[in-house]
Motif scaffolding. Structure first.
Motif, PDB file in Angstrom:
ATOM      1  N   SER A   1       0.863  -1.208   0.009  1.00  0.00           N
ATOM      2  CA  SER A   1       0.140   0.170   0.018  1.00  0.00           C
ATOM      3  C   SER A   1       0.840   1.206  -0.121  1.00  0.00           C
ATOM      4  CB  SER A   1      -0.929  -0.135   1.200  1.00  0.00           C
ATOM      5  OG  SER A   1      -0.298   0.162   2.368  1.00  0.00           O
ATOM      6  N   TYR A   2       0.350   2.329  -0.390  1.00  0.00           N
ATOM      7  CA  TYR A   2       0.905   3.607  -0.308  1.00  0.00           C
ATOM      8  C   TYR A   2       1.588   3.843   1.207  1.00  0.00           C
ATOM      9  CZ  TYR A   2       1.691   8.674  -0.684  1.00  0.00           C
ATOM     10  OH  TYR A   2       2.336   9.910  -0.808  1.00  0.00           O
ATOM     11  N   GLN A   3       0.462   3.686   2.224  1.00  0.00           N
ATOM     12  CA  GLN A   3       1.035   3.910   3.449  1.00  0.00           C
ATOM     13  C   GLN A   3       2.287   2.945   3.965  1.00  0.00           C
ATOM     14  OE1 GLN A   3      -0.406   6.256   5.454  1.00  0.00           O
ATOM     15  NE2 GLN A   3       1.522   5.935   6.816  1.00  0.00           N
ATOM     16  N   ASP A   4       2.142   1.854   3.361  1.00  0.00           N
ATOM     17  CA  ASP A   4       3.632   1.039   3.677  1.00  0.00           C
ATOM     18  C   ASP A   4       4.867   1.745   3.225  1.00  0.00           C
ATOM     19  OD1 ASP A   4       2.188  -0.948   4.877  1.00  0.00           O
ATOM     20  OD2 ASP A   4       2.463  -2.396   3.306  1.00  0.00           O
ATOM     21  N   LEU A   5       4.641   2.325   1.948  1.00  0.00           N
ATOM     22  CA  LEU A   5       5.787   2.961   1.427  1.00  0.00           C
ATOM     23  C   LEU A   5       6.153   4.315   2.143  1.00  0.00           C
ATOM     24  CD1 LEU A   5       7.419   2.686  -1.274  1.00  0.00           C
ATOM     25  CD2 LEU A   5       5.964   4.454  -2.331  1.00  0.00           C
ATOM     26  N   VAL A   6       5.229   4.974   2.721  1.00  0.00           N
ATOM     27  CA  VAL A   6       5.539   6.347   3.384  1.00  0.00           C
ATOM     28  C   VAL A   6       6.002   5.916   4.772  1.00  0.00           C
ATOM     29  CG1 VAL A   6       4.423   7.912   4.611  1.00  0.00           C
ATOM     30  CG2 VAL A   6       3.690   7.533   2.269  1.00  0.00           C
ATOM     31  N   THR A   7       5.650   4.906   5.360  1.00  0.00           N
ATOM     32  CA  THR A   7       6.101   4.372   6.526  1.00  0.00           C
ATOM     33  C   THR A   7       7.463   3.905   6.580  1.00  0.00           C
ATOM     34  OG1 THR A   7       3.831   3.669   7.396  1.00  0.00           O
ATOM     35  CG2 THR A   7       5.682   2.791   8.667  1.00  0.00           C
ATOM     36  N   CYS A   8       7.603   3.045   5.527  1.00  0.00           N
ATOM     37  CA  CYS A   8       9.150   2.550   5.276  1.00  0.00           C
ATOM     38  C   CYS A   8      10.185   3.858   5.180  1.00  0.00           C
ATOM     39  CB  CYS A   8       8.969   1.652   4.202  1.00  0.00           C
ATOM     40  SG  CYS A   8       8.273   0.198   4.566  1.00  0.00           S
ATOM     41  N   PHE A   9       9.916   4.642   4.449  1.00  0.00           N
ATOM     42  CA  PHE A   9      10.750   5.862   4.205  1.00  0.00           C
ATOM     43  C   PHE A   9      10.796   6.644   5.395  1.00  0.00           C
ATOM     44  CE2 PHE A   9      10.440   5.145  -0.735  1.00  0.00           C
ATOM     45  CZ  PHE A   9      11.848   4.664  -0.821  1.00  0.00           C
ATOM     46  N   SER A  10       9.902   6.852   5.968  1.00  0.00           N
ATOM     47  CA  SER A  10      10.000   7.742   7.325  1.00  0.00           C
ATOM     48  C   SER A  10      10.938   6.974   8.319  1.00  0.00           C
ATOM     49  CB  SER A  10       8.582   7.675   7.848  1.00  0.00           C
ATOM     50  OG  SER A  10       7.486   8.405   7.202  1.00  0.00           O
ATOM     51  N   LEU A  11      11.064   5.598   8.509  1.00  0.00           N
ATOM     52  CA  LEU A  11      11.637   5.017   9.339  1.00  0.00           C
ATOM     53  C   LEU A  11      13.308   5.188   8.876  1.00  0.00           C
ATOM     54  CD1 LEU A  11       9.983   1.537   9.610  1.00  0.00           C
ATOM     55  CD2 LEU A  11      10.186   3.288  11.472  1.00  0.00           C
ATOM     56  N   VAL A  12      13.415   5.167   7.562  1.00  0.00           N
ATOM     57  CA  VAL A  12      14.914   5.291   7.019  1.00  0.00           C
ATOM     58  C   VAL A  12      15.337   6.743   7.306  1.00  0.00           C
ATOM     59  CG1 VAL A  12      16.293   5.228   5.020  1.00  0.00           C
ATOM     60  CG2 VAL A  12      14.662   3.396   5.184  1.00  0.00           C
ATOM     61  N   ILE A  13      14.448   7.770   6.983  1.00  0.00           N
ATOM     62  CA  ILE A  13      15.057   9.045   7.194  1.00  0.00           C
ATOM     63  C   ILE A  13      15.085   9.504   8.487  1.00  0.00           C
ATOM     64  CG2 ILE A  13      14.178  11.485   6.955  1.00  0.00           C
ATOM     65  CD1 ILE A  13      12.577  10.501   4.415  1.00  0.00           C
ATOM     66  N   GLN A  14      14.373   8.972   9.533  1.00  0.00           N
ATOM     67  CA  GLN A  14      14.608   9.243  10.726  1.00  0.00           C
ATOM     68  C   GLN A  14      16.000   8.565  11.434  1.00  0.00           C
ATOM     69  OE1 GLN A  14      11.195   7.613  12.666  1.00  0.00           O
ATOM     70  NE2 GLN A  14       9.652   8.848  11.745  1.00  0.00           N
TER      71      GLN A  14
END
Length: 612
Positions: free
Chosen positions: A383-396
């Protein structure tokens, strides 16, 4: 009566000219409907007088097969030139008002199993002869009463599909014009007939074939050329996964002279591999890489349309779990190199487990941070939300300095820019909204797949970086880069299939790679394209000298290409419009086993008519 026949000839000539002009202007290639006049409808009936109010039939259509396009005549003529193909219009395309008029005795023969038959539809032999006659009349310079511009230019050959309802089993009738060398004026016509019947007890003698050709064309000497095709790989249809595949690899061999019927081609022959490969074999050695490519195409379509149709995941864990575990492992380990080594070894194990015996695909052992991230996200994002969450974890993690991963040089992706910023402890703020997360994942996927393909071609010494520059250059826009990577994947599928089923020497595989690369530098992706690779018979003799040919053909001629007699034996019908319509063929085509197929002998004969 003659006035109607004349008008029919004029109308057919006009339709053919129209279709040819459309092709020369780059038209859509749709068939042209030819309206058969009342007189032809009466002649088709064959009894009584014309009924009052008899309407014209519009159940005939004309295709133009351009040079280089797949031709339905290739299986018997071994040619690929410009021809007109005439056939019946499919029933669902005809106007309702004309359907009842077409239910005559002859057309009923061709309507057998029309609900199941999805291929081209044939005409009765009588109607085919009439159309050939009209084509001949229109070009005959002696027919001065026809309202045509004189001299009439020579049109491409006309071939009519026949339903084989006559005793000889005629499946094609054709006409090809002959012209004077000086002024290209039409001087005559060559009339062709192709006949085919299923026959287990066929009997033919090469000398008798030569003698019949000599008598028909009043010749004293003739030559015989042989052709054989061997099926090296084709899905059997017994496997549900392979049933829909269009992959086929054949070996074509030609030689002259021919000593006897069904002669094994000598080592002095000319041979070529014909390779057509459909990407994405579910059980193939590239299935894992193809899944990544398909996910890349999903992302590209999402950027283009604004709607992303996420595929089903093959992982038990979600993408968020996979990425979080990956980041935790990186943070725990003291040395980034150990983490990289561990992860890439696991990837290598998974990839080579597909087919260890192939020994052609060497999995890369240098996956960087972005590539390992792609492997986890492409396998688990739903899902799109999976995508956003994964990149948020990486950036953090980058912003906190929890990880300082390494990357290959040369990457211009947004994620690479953020990683480089983390080296200096200054990761900029980024808003993960809109299409940006999709674009970020697409960028790292493109980088990863490009390196995979380059590693294969360089590692197998099948191409240099200069050869691959067109496919991996970042200078093109994203959609074009995706299209080029897709082409490169198809080249890889072709090479792996050839290596797996033909096992050629490296020099042949190198030649095939160069041929495919050159083709795709100039043409769009076409998985129906047949790549041809000339080979020496000595290099492939083990593949054919003890094998049964799929097709064996002898062509008897006097040196003039157009005047010939062709006899052919094949394990399948030489044309795609017979079978369900022919009682003598339906049983063997539908019920014949793979081990005991009924052979199909067919013969092409021709006769020449001079106008002057």
């Amino acid at each position: 009566m003659w006035a109607r026949v004349n008008r029919a000839a004029e109308e057919l000539h006009a339709r053919l000219l129209q279709r040819l002009a459309e092709d020369e202007k780059g038209g859509c290639g749709d068939p042209v409907t030819y309206e058969v006049g009342p007189q032809l409808a009466f002649e088709r009936g064959g009894r009584g007088h014309p009924q009052p109010g008899l309407v014209a039939a519009t159940d005939v259509q004309v295709h133009l097969v351009s040079r280089g396009q797949p031709s339905p005549l290739e299986n018997i003529l071994n040619e690929n030139d410009v021809v007109f193909i005439v056939e019946r219009v499919p029933l669902e395309k005809r106007e309702t008002s004309h359907v009842e008029e077409l239910q005559s005795e002859e057309t009923a023969i061709s309507d057998l199993s029309v609900g199941e038959h999805v291929g081209p539809l044939a005409l009765s032999v009588g109607r085919a002869r009439h159309l050939i006659g009209l084509y001949t009349m229109a070009h005959n310079p002696n027919m001065t009463h026809l309202k045509l511009d004189r001299p009439v230019p020579a049109l491409p050959p006309l071939w009519v599909r026949c339903d084989g309802s006559d005793p000889e089993g005629t499946c094609w009738l054709g006409a090809e014009l002959t012209t004077a060398a000086a002024d290209a004026a039409v001087t005559g016509v060559i009339l062709y007939a192709v006949r085919c019947k299923a026959d287990k007890n066929y009997s033919v003698n090469l000398e008798e074939l030569k003698d019949s050709h000599k008598k028909r064309h009043h010749l004293s000497t003739v030559t015989a050329k042989g052709f054989a095709q061997y099926e090296l790989y084709k899905p059997t249809g017994l496997d549900e996964c392979a049933a829909a595949s269009q992959t086929a690899i054949t070996l074509s061999v030609a030689w002259s002279p021919v000593d006897e019927i069904l002669q094994v081609p000598p080592l002095s022959s000319t041979a070529a591999l014909n390779i057509r490969v459909e990407s994405g074999e579910l059980k193939g050695p590239l299935s894992h890489l193809y899944r990544e490519l398909k996910f890349l195409l999903v992302l590209a379509d999402g950027l283009r349309t604004g709607v992303t149709e996420w595929p089903e995941t093959l992982e038990a864990k979600s993408a968020v779990e996979l990425v979080q575990e990956f980041l935790n492992d990186l943070q725990k380990l003291d040395e980034i190199g150990e983490s990289t080594k561990k992860d890439t070894e696991e990837v290598k194990h998974d990839s080579t487990a597909v087919d260890r015996s192939l020994e052609l695909l060497a999995a890369r052992g240098d996956l960087d941070f972005a590539e390992q991230l792609w492997c986890r996200m492409s396998a688990g994002v739903t899902s799109y939300q999976d995508l956003v969450t994964c990149f948020s974890l990486v950036i953090q993690s980058l912003q906190r300095g929890d990880v300082q991963p390494w990357l290959h040089s040369g990457s211009s992706s947004l994620l690479a820019e953020l990683v480089h910023q983390s080296y200096h402890g200054a990761v900029g703020a980024i808003s993960l909204s809109g299409t940006l997360p999709v674009q970020m994942l697409l960028e790292i996927g493109l980088d990863k797949l490009k390196k995979d393909y380059v590693s294969f071609f360089l590692g197998q010494e099948l191409a240099s970086l200069n050869h691959l520059e067109y496919f991996v250059s970042p200078s093109a826009d994203i959609p074009e880069q995706v299209a080029r990577v897709r082409k490169l994947h198809h080249v890889l599928e072709i090479l792996v299939s050839c290596r797996l089923f033909v096992q050629p020497q490296h020099e042949l595989l190198f030649s095939l790679a160069q041929s495919c690369i050159k083709y795709y530098q100039q043409n769009p992706l076409d998985e129906q394209h047949v790549f041809q690779l000339p080979v020496r018979p000595t290099a492939v003799r083990d593949l054919y000298q003890s094998a049964k040919p799929q097709t064996w053909r002898v062509e008897v001629s006097s040196g003039q290409k157009r005047l010939r007699t062709v006899w052919q034996l094949s394990d399948s019908l030489p044309t795609d419009h017979l079978g369900p319509h022919r009682p003598d063929l339906s049983d063997v085509t539908l019920n014949g086993s793979l081990e005991d197929r009924t052979p199909f002998p067919s013969v092409l004969t021709c006769s020449q008519v001079h106008f002057r």
